[in-house]
Design an enzyme around this catalytic site. Structure first.
Site, short mmCIF file in Angstrom:
data_model
loop_
_atom_site.label_atom_id
_atom_site.label_comp_id
_atom_site.label_asym_id
_atom_site.label_seq_id
_atom_site.Cartn_x
_atom_site.Cartn_y
_atom_site.Cartn_z
N ASN A 79 7.98 32.45 -21.88
CA ASN A 79 8.47 31.23 -21.20
C ASN A 79 9.66 31.51 -20.28
OD1 ASN A 79 10.03 31.73 -23.46
ND2 ASN A 79 10.49 29.58 -23.81
N GLY A 90 10.65 34.58 -30.11
CA GLY A 90 9.22 34.24 -30.10
C GLY A 90 8.93 33.19 -31.14
N SER A 91 7.69 33.18 -31.60
CA SER A 91 7.25 32.12 -32.51
C SER A 91 7.73 32.39 -33.94
CB SER A 91 5.74 32.02 -32.49
OG SER A 91 5.19 33.23 -32.97
N THR A 92 7.77 31.34 -34.73
CA THR A 92 8.21 31.48 -36.13
C THR A 92 7.26 32.37 -36.95
OG1 THR A 92 9.48 29.46 -36.05
CG2 THR A 92 8.71 30.17 -38.23
N GLY A 111 7.97 35.87 -35.96
CA GLY A 111 9.34 36.20 -36.38
C GLY A 111 9.42 36.56 -37.86
N GLU A 144 15.23 34.59 -32.79
CA GLU A 144 15.31 33.30 -32.10
C GLU A 144 13.89 32.75 -32.06
OE1 GLU A 144 17.92 31.81 -31.39
OE2 GLU A 144 19.50 33.24 -30.90
N CYS A 165 12.04 26.63 -25.92
CA CYS A 165 12.21 26.52 -27.37
C CYS A 165 13.04 25.29 -27.71
CB CYS A 165 12.86 27.78 -27.92
SG CYS A 165 14.38 28.21 -27.07
N GLU A 202 22.70 34.35 -30.60
CA GLU A 202 22.90 35.12 -29.37
C GLU A 202 24.00 34.45 -28.57
OE1 GLU A 202 18.60 35.23 -27.99
OE2 GLU A 202 18.99 37.36 -28.21
P1 NAD Z 1 4.90 35.09 -29.95
O1 NAD Z 1 5.63 35.08 -31.23
O2 NAD Z 1 3.43 34.96 -29.95
O3 NAD Z 1 5.22 36.43 -29.14
C1 NAD Z 1 6.55 36.82 -28.87
C2 NAD Z 1 6.58 38.32 -28.64
O4 NAD Z 1 6.28 38.99 -29.86
C3 NAD Z 1 5.60 38.85 -27.62
O5 NAD Z 1 6.24 39.84 -26.84
C4 NAD Z 1 4.51 39.46 -28.49
O6 NAD Z 1 3.79 40.47 -27.82
C5 NAD Z 1 5.31 40.03 -29.64
N1 NAD Z 1 4.60 40.25 -30.91
C6 NAD Z 1 3.41 39.76 -31.31
N2 NAD Z 1 3.14 40.18 -32.58
C7 NAD Z 1 4.19 40.94 -32.97
C8 NAD Z 1 4.51 41.64 -34.18
N3 NAD Z 1 3.70 41.63 -35.25
N4 NAD Z 1 5.68 42.30 -34.23
C9 NAD Z 1 6.52 42.29 -33.18
N5 NAD Z 1 6.27 41.65 -32.03
C10 NAD Z 1 5.12 40.99 -31.92
O7 NAD Z 1 5.59 33.93 -29.07
P2 NAD Z 1 5.19 33.41 -27.63
O8 NAD Z 1 3.92 32.65 -27.75
O9 NAD Z 1 5.27 34.54 -26.66
O10 NAD Z 1 6.41 32.43 -27.31
C11 NAD Z 1 6.44 31.11 -27.69
C12 NAD Z 1 7.31 30.91 -28.92
O11 NAD Z 1 8.60 31.47 -28.69
C13 NAD Z 1 7.56 29.46 -29.24
O12 NAD Z 1 7.43 29.24 -30.62
C14 NAD Z 1 9.00 29.23 -28.82
O13 NAD Z 1 9.64 28.18 -29.48
C15 NAD Z 1 9.60 30.54 -29.13
N6 NAD Z 1 10.84 30.73 -28.37
C16 NAD Z 1 12.05 30.70 -29.03
C17 NAD Z 1 13.24 30.82 -28.33
C18 NAD Z 1 14.57 30.79 -29.02
O14 NAD Z 1 15.55 31.26 -28.43
N7 NAD Z 1 14.69 30.26 -30.23
C19 NAD Z 1 13.21 30.98 -26.95
C20 NAD Z 1 11.97 30.99 -26.31
C21 NAD Z 1 10.79 30.88 -27.03
#
Ligand code: NAD
Length: 478
Positions: free
Chosen positions: A151, A225-227, A230, A247, A281, A456
């Site tokens: 995003n 990334g996503s919960t 994470g 995050e 997010c 952060e």
């Molecule tokens: P995602 O969790 O699918 O992917 C995030 C990243 O993790 C990508 O680079 C992906 O390739 C990598 N990844 C996938 N599997 C992995 C694993 N097993 N180990 C390590 N890395 C792995 O998230 P997304 O769909 O790219 O992003 C959307 C999500 O991110 C939403 O839930 C959003 O709320 C969250 N987000 C949070 C913040 C914050 O600061 N809290 C900011 C932006 C987005």
């Protein structure tokens, strides 16, 4: 309309300050067309050994010279700002956001580098007298793995790169496979500005992300990334006791009190929910408005949604672009149809836009309650449920009734009263009469509950890229 043609441009991963050759590439899709427009290098997990070894070699010198790090980060800021014209269209092409937003994102990356360049890494002298010398020092961790979502590829990478490097670490960044190109181009811009090996960027389809976590060299994983992912990162990092900052997702509530002025709230609330097409997010993801103002608010938001200009991000005047990717587009369609099946009233939007790409009409939903999926889950798209509450305790309880706790907002003519309600909300930040106003380089940003671990930005973010070390001994005066 100027679509960027990158079909013949070769993008390379950066490792040890140079191109990293790969045997394979993967497709990158422009979400405004739904078509492949470029290829990104598919770095394999096996290639990470060489990438991390170079980062570890670079760490030896980089960690030693605090003054050099400041100078180099300032030069990096200037280089990034000078490359806005080159980087922003790439970001539009792979992410979908309007060009002005993309330019803002790159400029902010420069500002973040400048801020951290000027921030001191704390050294606290606890005792320095005729008997003893005691100092608490913040030592860098070593090599950091940074993993980012699609995003805000550059903003979220820079929230890691700038403090990690300032503290004396070296870093390997892996952007999302949906948005690999701008981060690759950023590393290209910074080659020769940063010493070789200090910043590496690798791209590839997963499981590359997991390999960045399990590799034995990095001592910290900074993940956005996503919960669900994470949580997997936390488990994998625990095997090696790597430090983590997570995050994660959010389902941010906005509480609109009875005395709020609907007209003045509506526009600010709308853009807090729909900026970046809701793919933030900390976007407002559910609204609780007092029952006396909810009907007028719903209509005002509906009007704003109907008048927002949705188009290819390269089109002059576009305010919202497409959703970034097909799975997210399908998810939004599914959440809205689930809400409609459950009896929601579609005030505006409620459908995909009939054109190629992943365009969805900004959608306001009425007649929904907390049992709907679109309220319980993080939608991460251009859909906003607007619900009514009767008393403030009920609003607080419903706002807190979520596994997430990223940010929130309270809107009222009485700012002091709103602040009292804010203190009842379990989230990392709460804004009054605005949403996300605390997201600044000098303030800590992080989620409570399932929204993350650690923070952060600011001195707190810088500290998270360090380990405390005590140095003590005989008096330095003798
Ligand atoms: P995602 O969790 O699918 O992917 C995030 C990243 O993790 C990508 O680079 C992906 O390739 C990598 N990844 C996938 N599997 C992995 C694993 N097993 N180990 C390590 N890395 C792995 O998230 P997304 O769909 O790219 O992003 C959307 C999500 O991110 C939403 O839930 C959003 O709320 C969250 N987000 C949070 C913040 C914050 O600061 N809290 C900011 C932006 C987005």
């Amino acid at each position: 309309m100027t679509l960027l043609d990158l079909s013949s441009t070769q993008f390379f991963a950066t490792a040890d300050g140079r191109d990293l050759a790969t045997d394979a590439t993967f497709d990158v899709i422009n979400p405004s067309t739904g078509h492949v427009f470029a290829q990104a290098p598919a770095v394999t997990p096996e290639q990470l050994d060489g990438v991390f070894a170079a980062a570890q070699r670079a760490y030896r010198d980089w960690k030693r010279d605090d003054a050099l790090r400041r100078t180099v980060l300032l030069a990096a800021a200037a280089a990034v700002e000078g490359a806005v014209g080159e980087l922003a269209p790439i970001l539009v092409a792979e992410q979908g956001k309007p060009l002005a937003d993309a330019r803002g994102e790159i400029f902010a990356a420069g500002a973040w580098l400048r801020y951290f360049a000027e921030l001191d890494v704390p050294r606290e002298i606890i005792r320095d007298d005729a008997e003893r010398f005691e100092e608490v020092y913040r030592r860098p961790l070593g090599v950091v793995s940074a993993i980012t979502p699609w995003n805000f590829p550059i903003t979220l990478a820079m929230w890691k790169i700038a403090p990690a490097l300032r503290a004396g670490n070296t870093i390997v960044v892996k952007p999302s496979p949906y948005t690999p190109l701008t981060t690759l181009a950023l590393a290209r811009v910074l080659r020769g500005v940063l010493p070789d090996g200090v910043l590496s960027v690798v791209t590839g389809p997963d499981p590359l992300g997991a390999a960045l976590v399990s590799h034995p060299i990095p001592r910290k994983v900074s993940f956005t990334g996503s919960t669900p992912v994470g949580k997997r990162v936390a488990v994998a990092a625990a095997e090696d006791l790597k430090r983590v900052t997570l995050e994660l997702g959010g389902n941010d509530p906005a509480i609109i009190l009875r005395d709020a002025d609907v007209e003045s709230v509506a526009a600010s609330l709308f853009w807090s929910a729909f900026g970046n097409n809701g793919q933030i997010c900390l976007a407002v993801k559910r609204v609780y408005a007092h029952e006396d103002v909810q009907p007028a608010l719903v209509e005002a938001l509906g009007e704003l949604a109907r008048s927002a200009r949705v188009d290819d991000g390269m089109v002059e005047g576009a305010q919202l672009g497409p959703l970034n990717n097909k799975p997210q587009f399908e998810r939004i369609k599914g959440l809205v149809s689930d809400a409609v099946d459950g009896g929601a009233r579609v005030v505006s939007g409620g459908h995909a836009i009939d054109r190629p790409g992943y365009f969805y009409a900004p959608t306001i939903l009425d007649n929904v309650d907390d049992s709907f999926r679109v309220v319980r889950e993080e939608q991460f798209g251009p859909v906003l449920p607007v619900m009514a509450f009767r008393d403030e305790d009920e609003a607080i309880e419903r706002a807190n009734n979520s596994e997430y706790g990223l940010t929130a907002s309270v809107w009222s003519a009485d700012a002091a009263h709103a602040a009292a309600i804010a203190s009842e909300i379990d989230s990392g930040q709460v804004s009054i009469n605005g949403h996300g106003g605390g997201v600044k380089m000098h303030l800590p940003f992080g989620g409570h509950k399932w929204s993350g671990l650690g923070v952060e930005n600011g001195p707190w973010g810088l500290a998270s890229f360090t380990e405390i070390q005590v140095i003590s001994g005989p008096s330095r005066l003798r």
